[in-house]
Design a protein around this motif. Structure first.
Motif, PDB file in Angstrom:
ATOM      1  N   LYS A  22       2.602 -10.840   2.942  1.00 42.20           N
ATOM      2  CA  LYS A  22       3.720 -10.355   2.044  1.00 42.20           C
ATOM      3  C   LYS A  22       2.606  -8.798   1.618  1.00 42.20           C
ATOM      4  CE  LYS A  22       7.773 -13.174   0.961  1.00 42.20           C
ATOM      5  NZ  LYS A  22       8.224 -13.813   0.179  1.00 42.20           N
ATOM      6  N   SER A  23       1.890  -9.177   0.428  1.00 47.26           N
ATOM      7  CA  SER A  23       0.868  -8.682  -0.117  1.00 47.26           C
ATOM      8  C   SER A  23      -0.266  -7.270   0.822  1.00 47.26           C
ATOM      9  CB  SER A  23       0.420  -8.809  -1.114  1.00 47.26           C
ATOM     10  OG  SER A  23       0.648  -9.433  -1.970  1.00 47.26           O
ATOM     11  N   THR A  24      -0.338  -8.011   1.533  1.00 52.92           N
ATOM     12  CA  THR A  24      -0.528  -7.211   3.012  1.00 52.92           C
ATOM     13  C   THR A  24      -0.290  -6.206   4.369  1.00 52.92           C
ATOM     14  OG1 THR A  24      -2.408  -9.295   3.354  1.00 52.92           O
ATOM     15  CG2 THR A  24      -2.449  -7.797   5.012  1.00 52.92           C
ATOM     16  N   PHE A  25       1.291  -6.749   4.090  1.00 51.50           N
ATOM     17  CA  PHE A  25       1.983  -6.060   5.458  1.00 51.50           C
ATOM     18  C   PHE A  25       3.203  -5.099   5.086  1.00 51.50           C
ATOM     19  CE2 PHE A  25      -0.813 -10.054   7.947  1.00 51.50           C
ATOM     20  CZ  PHE A  25      -1.209  -8.933   8.439  1.00 51.50           C
ATOM     21  N   LEU A  26       3.625  -6.381   4.196  1.00 51.64           N
ATOM     22  CA  LEU A  26       4.898  -5.561   3.245  1.00 51.64           C
ATOM     23  C   LEU A  26       5.000  -4.882   1.778  1.00 51.64           C
ATOM     24  CD1 LEU A  26       7.820  -9.042   4.019  1.00 51.64           C
ATOM     25  CD2 LEU A  26       6.607  -6.759   5.609  1.00 51.64           C
ATOM     26  N   ARG A  27       3.593  -4.422   2.071  1.00 50.21           N
ATOM     27  CA  ARG A  27       3.443  -3.503   1.126  1.00 50.21           C
ATOM     28  C   ARG A  27       3.444  -1.334   1.546  1.00 50.21           C
ATOM     29  NH1 ARG A  27      -1.001  -2.150  -1.989  1.00 50.21           N
ATOM     30  NH2 ARG A  27      -2.253  -3.993  -1.039  1.00 50.21           N
ATOM     31  N   CYS A  28       3.450  -1.050   0.808  1.00 49.75           N
ATOM     32  CA  CYS A  28       3.974   0.398   1.062  1.00 49.75           C
ATOM     33  C   CYS A  28       2.571   0.801   1.060  1.00 49.75           C
ATOM     34  CB  CYS A  28       4.774   1.158   0.658  1.00 49.75           C
ATOM     35  SG  CYS A  28       4.252   1.692  -1.746  1.00 49.75           S
ATOM     36  N   LEU A  29       1.325   1.665   1.196  1.00 49.71           N
ATOM     37  CA  LEU A  29      -0.103   2.044   1.617  1.00 49.71           C
ATOM     38  C   LEU A  29      -0.095   2.626   0.033  1.00 49.71           C
ATOM     39  CD1 LEU A  29      -2.355   1.588   2.778  1.00 49.71           C
ATOM     40  CD2 LEU A  29      -2.185   4.141   3.784  1.00 49.71           C
ATOM     41  N   GLY A  30      -0.552   2.292  -1.017  1.00 51.10           N
ATOM     42  CA  GLY A  30      -1.024   1.984  -2.102  1.00 51.10           C
ATOM     43  C   GLY A  30      -0.377   2.323  -3.421  1.00 51.10           C
ATOM     44  N   CYS A  31       0.991   1.317  -3.056  1.00 49.98           N
ATOM     45  CA  CYS A  31       1.775   0.605  -3.904  1.00 49.98           C
ATOM     46  C   CYS A  31       1.266  -0.393  -4.802  1.00 49.98           C
ATOM     47  CB  CYS A  31       3.334   0.102  -3.313  1.00 49.98           C
ATOM     48  SG  CYS A  31       4.224   2.512  -2.847  1.00 49.98           S
ATOM     49  N   ASP A  32       1.757  -0.737  -6.094  1.00 57.33           N
ATOM     50  CA  ASP A  32       0.776  -1.734  -6.350  1.00 57.33           C
ATOM     51  C   ASP A  32       2.359  -3.274  -6.380  1.00 57.33           C
ATOM     52  OD1 ASP A  32      -0.981  -0.133  -7.451  1.00 57.33           O
ATOM     53  OD2 ASP A  32       0.430  -0.010  -9.483  1.00 57.33           O
ATOM     54  N   SER A  33       3.523  -2.656  -6.305  1.00 57.45           N
ATOM     55  CA  SER A  33       4.181  -3.800  -6.023  1.00 57.45           C
ATOM     56  C   SER A  33       4.650  -4.032  -4.532  1.00 57.45           C
ATOM     57  CB  SER A  33       5.821  -3.710  -6.674  1.00 57.45           C
ATOM     58  OG  SER A  33       5.587  -2.625  -6.544  1.00 57.45           O
ATOM     59  N   SER A  34       4.417  -5.731  -3.867  1.00 56.35           N
ATOM     60  CA  SER A  34       4.864  -5.968  -2.862  1.00 56.35           C
ATOM     61  C   SER A  34       6.370  -5.928  -2.258  1.00 56.35           C
ATOM     62  CB  SER A  34       4.183  -7.401  -2.801  1.00 56.35           C
ATOM     63  OG  SER A  34       3.121  -8.094  -2.578  1.00 56.35           O
ATOM     64  N   GLY A  35       6.682  -5.664  -0.832  1.00 55.13           N
ATOM     65  CA  GLY A  35       7.904  -5.300  -0.328  1.00 55.13           C
ATOM     66  C   GLY A  35       8.034  -3.449  -0.190  1.00 55.13           C
ATOM     67  N   ARG A  36       9.273  -3.332   1.089  1.00 55.58           N
ATOM     68  CA  ARG A  36       8.999  -2.286   1.371  1.00 55.58           C
ATOM     69  C   ARG A  36       9.778  -0.983   0.761  1.00 55.58           C
ATOM     70  NH1 ARG A  36       9.769  -2.081   6.958  1.00 55.58           N
ATOM     71  NH2 ARG A  36      10.947   0.086   6.641  1.00 55.58           N
ATOM     72  N   ARG A  37       9.746   0.139   0.352  1.00 53.43           N
ATOM     73  CA  ARG A  37      10.194   1.514  -0.358  1.00 53.43           C
ATOM     74  C   ARG A  37      10.943   1.524   0.229  1.00 53.43           C
ATOM     75  NH1 ARG A  37       5.800   6.161  -1.988  1.00 53.43           N
ATOM     76  NH2 ARG A  37       7.633   7.434  -2.249  1.00 53.43           N
TER      77      ARG A  37
END
Length: 110
Positions: free
Chosen positions: A86-101
């Motif tokens: 999830k941290s690799t593929f579902l986190r916005c580029l440069g964001c700290d928290s996982s999940g879609r923006r």
């Protein structure tokens, strides 16, 4: 005397770890990462997280018989495989928290 010193050192380390953990939770979520943060995320963090996902998958497969016997195969899969994925593929580029923006810069101006 060495036992007392060991206890003092252990207590000091534990207090420091608790203090640093609470300071990390006090930070606000960075919704607008800079170009440098995005670049560092794409070049350094994502490949490391992908490697962590691959290694975690291998460890999960090797430990699966023991996890099944212990009754925590789902928890082991969540921690070793799904969390890093999830941290690799579902986190916005440069964001700290996982999940879609949930919105982009175009939506912020409205």
């Amino acid at each position: 005397m060495p036992a007392t010193l060991s206890r003092i050192l252990t207590t000091t380390v534990a207090v420091c770890m608790l203090a640093f953990a609470s300071a990390g939770h006090a930070n606000t979520i960075n919704d607008a990462p800079s170009a440098l943060e995005m670049t560092a995320d794409a070049v350094i963090a994502r490949p490391l997280l992908l490697a962590t996902t691959v290694v975690g998958t291998a460890v999960y497969i090797v430990s699966l018989p023991f996890s099944l016997l212990g009754g925590n195969a789902g928890e082991a899969g969540e921690v070793l495989v799904l969390g890093p994925a999830k941290s690799t593929f579902l986190r916005c580029l440069g964001c700290d928290s996982s999940g879609r923006r949930q919105g982009g810069p175009a939506n912020e101006s409205n």
